[in-house]
Design an enzyme around this catalytic site. Structure first.
Site, PDB file in Angstrom:
ATOM      1  CG  ASP A 162      -4.098   6.966   1.797  1.00 45.52           C
ATOM      2  OD1 ASP A 162      -3.151   7.696   2.142  1.00 45.52           O
ATOM      3  OD2 ASP A 162      -4.036   5.724   1.783  1.00 45.52           O
ATOM      4  CG  HIS A 179       0.558   6.172  -0.757  1.00 42.47           C
ATOM      5  ND1 HIS A 179      -0.563   6.734  -1.325  1.00 42.47           N
ATOM      6  CD2 HIS A 179       0.137   5.538   0.369  1.00 42.47           C
ATOM      7  CE1 HIS A 179      -1.616   6.447  -0.579  1.00 42.47           C
ATOM      8  NE2 HIS A 179      -1.224   5.733   0.461  1.00 42.47           N
ATOM      9  CG  HIS A 217      -1.761   1.165   1.439  1.00 52.06           C
ATOM     10  ND1 HIS A 217      -3.122   1.159   1.232  1.00 52.06           N
ATOM     11  CD2 HIS A 217      -1.461   2.434   1.842  1.00 52.06           C
ATOM     12  CE1 HIS A 217      -3.617   2.360   1.484  1.00 52.06           C
ATOM     13  NE2 HIS A 217      -2.631   3.160   1.865  1.00 52.06           N
ATOM     14  CD  GLU A 218       1.942   3.624   3.695  1.00 56.17           C
ATOM     15  OE1 GLU A 218       2.359   4.703   3.211  1.00 56.17           O
ATOM     16  OE2 GLU A 218       0.847   3.536   4.283  1.00 56.17           O
TER      17      GLU A 218
END
Length: 364
Positions: free
Chosen positions: A157, A64, A60-61
């Site tokens: 987010d 980004h 997930h990170e």
């Protein structure tokens, strides 16, 4: 732990707390789902789930960070900790569209993992068994992570996506931050209030680890939203930072001049800084204000100005016409107490003290 896509990944010691918590609380559920599984195997499967869950958080990170790097934004690192993960992106996107895409990349990947896990669970993985339990739990966890992060309040987010929308509508990133931060505070209150109300209505029977976890998340969101509000207030003052307007008049002194005499000359000239020059008048060092203040008055006749000066490196010489973020970035590259300001022609304009810049942000 590694450098995927050139991004350093760190694991905070607090991760072991949540890993132990997941392992202990999930073990019983594993044994109920897989009859005949030993207690040791139950703990092993529960711990495997904790590890795989944080691999999902890492992905997930990374989503980004990869999008941020695609837009030329420097990424310092990713840290996995108690409540998930955090990406340290050193600069904000320069447009609301890019802000939206960087923020949306994480939830999009989590929801993609949830969909992939759901399809595997339904069409590929046999029902029951260790693999089936892990697959089901992981796609559900990723679905929760994806949906939760889409909630429209900072620091989530979804809050960054809301910020991008307000930024686009108002053409002011600060307004977007303030709006999304206040929504984030509202979410924190709701997260804390609902479990508390349910607990009071049930006479205390509902209160459990889930309620404690809700309180923990609420605290995290409130703190993050409050930090965003403080950051917005600071960033609103950045346009006020102007090298020329903050410059101090400086007098030249040679390195062997006693500090007491140098201070007398500065006072007579109503100057706020001293530049050490060579015998040809070229600047070679800047007298450090903090070192001067730390020198007792009775010692100042015996201490030379040069002994309290920092050698004038090229990075300590800034253009006098710098302002705003360009000035802040130049100072951030080489932290120092003083900088020499020069005109484009090379003529000395004055000295910029970091303390004076800090006063702009503190409002003093």
């Amino acid at each position: 732990m590694g450098r995927p896509f050139g991004i350093p990944v760190y694991v905070s010691p607090t991760w072991f707390i949540v890993a132990a918590f997941i392992t202990i609380t999930y073990k019983e559920s594993v044994q109920l789902s897989v009859p005949g599984l030993s207690e040791a195997a139950g703990y092993a499967v529960a711990f495997a789930f904790a590890v795989l869950l944080y691999v999902s958080v890492l992905l997930h990170e990374l989503a980004h960070c990869v999008v941020a790097k695609r837009y030329g934004l420097p990424v310092r690192r990713i840290t996995l900790y108690l409540l998930g993960g955090v990406s340290e992106i050193e600069r904000e996107p320069d447009s609301p569209g890019r802000e939206f895409m960087v923020a949306f990349a994480g939830p999009l990947l989590s929801l993609g993992l949830a969909l992939a896990g759901f399809l595997l669970d339904v069409f590929v993985v046999p029902e029951g068994g260790i693999l089936g339990v892990l697959t089901w739990q992981l796609w559900v966890a990723n679905l929760i992570v994806g949906v939760f992060n889409l909630l429209p309040g900072l620091p989530l987010d979804g809050g960054r996506m809301l910020r991008a929308g307000v930024w686009k509508a108002t053409r002011d990133s600060g307004s977007g931050t303030v709006a999304a931060a206040w929504v984030g505070r509202g979410l924190a209150i709701v997260l804390a209030a609902i479990p508390l109300i349910l607990t009071l209505m049930s006479g205390g029977q509902v209160f459990n680890l889930f309620v404690l976890w809700s309180f923990l998340l609420a605290g995290f969101i409130w703190f993050g939203a409050s930090q965003s509000l403080r950051t917005a207030r600071v960033r609103a003052r950045i346009p006020q930072v102007n090298a020329r307007s903050l410059a101090r008049r400086a007098i030249p002194v040679t390195s062997e001049v006693p500090l007491a005499e140098a201070l007398r000359r500065a006072s007579a000239a109503q100057a706020g800084a001293m530049v050490v020059v060579d015998h040809d008048g070229r600047p070679i060092a800047l007298v450090n204000e903090s070192a001067v203040e730390a020198t007792p008055e009775q010692r100042r006749p015996w201490v030379t100005a040069g002994s309290l000066a920092r050698t004038l490196e090229p990075s300590l010489v800034l253009a006098a016409d710098l302002s705003g973020e360009a000035l802040i970035d130049a100072m951030r590259e080489t932290p120092a107490g003083e900088y020499l300001l020069v005109e484009r022609s090379g003529e000395v304009y004055g000295v910029l003290a970091t303390a004076d810049v800090n006063r702009v942000f503190s409002g003093v």
